[in-house]
Motif scaffolding. Sequence first.
Motif, PDB file in Angstrom:
ATOM      1  N   SER A 136      46.605  42.746  39.408  1.00  0.00           N
ATOM      2  CA  SER A 136      46.212  42.178  40.707  1.00  0.00           C
ATOM      3  C   SER A 136      45.451  43.201  41.544  1.00  0.00           C
ATOM      4  O   SER A 136      44.388  42.897  42.086  1.00  0.00           O
ATOM      5  N   GLN A 155      36.598  34.848  40.315  1.00  0.00           N
ATOM      6  CA  GLN A 155      37.970  34.742  39.840  1.00  0.00           C
ATOM      7  C   GLN A 155      38.067  33.789  38.656  1.00  0.00           C
ATOM      8  O   GLN A 155      38.844  34.015  37.720  1.00  0.00           O
ATOM      9  N   TYR A 198      41.222  42.908  42.116  1.00  0.00           N
ATOM     10  CA  TYR A 198      40.669  42.673  43.452  1.00  0.00           C
ATOM     11  C   TYR A 198      40.140  43.941  44.116  1.00  0.00           C
ATOM     12  O   TYR A 198      39.202  43.885  44.898  1.00  0.00           O
TER      13      TYR A 198
END
Length: 143
Positions: free
Chosen positions: A115, A14, A119
């Motif tokens: 997002s 991340q 992910y």
Amino acid sequence: MFKKKAIVTFLQAQVAAFLGGITDYGLMILLTEVFKLHFTFSILISGTVGAIINFSINRFWVFKNQCGYSSRINSQLFKFALVVLGSISLKSSGTFILQKAFQIDYRIGRLITDSFVSYGFNYPLIKYWVFKTNQKQDIIKSN
């Protein structure tokens, strides 16, 4: 239950994505606003630079995949480029759909889409496909 190593790897990935993303966004604005390039050229250049930063951080810090790197880097770069192309396509499509179908502002739609793509698409492919290590190497490194 997640292992500590898996959580650390996820968090490091991340950080790599954030640094690549912030570079991409900042450079896009710089090239468009200061150097007066059309934003489409700015996005192409800044996205490439951001992807290179992301790839480098992932390769040398997050996944530490340096064993036999001269022969594997070409494969990793090719796979990474495919992930980036897929990611851009998904982000563009998702943002467009959220804006057109649900009248969500494109900036918010982009954050929502990013997002899910980051992910659910980028991270798994980068971890399990681009920088996949073989189990024997992992066992040797841990001994």
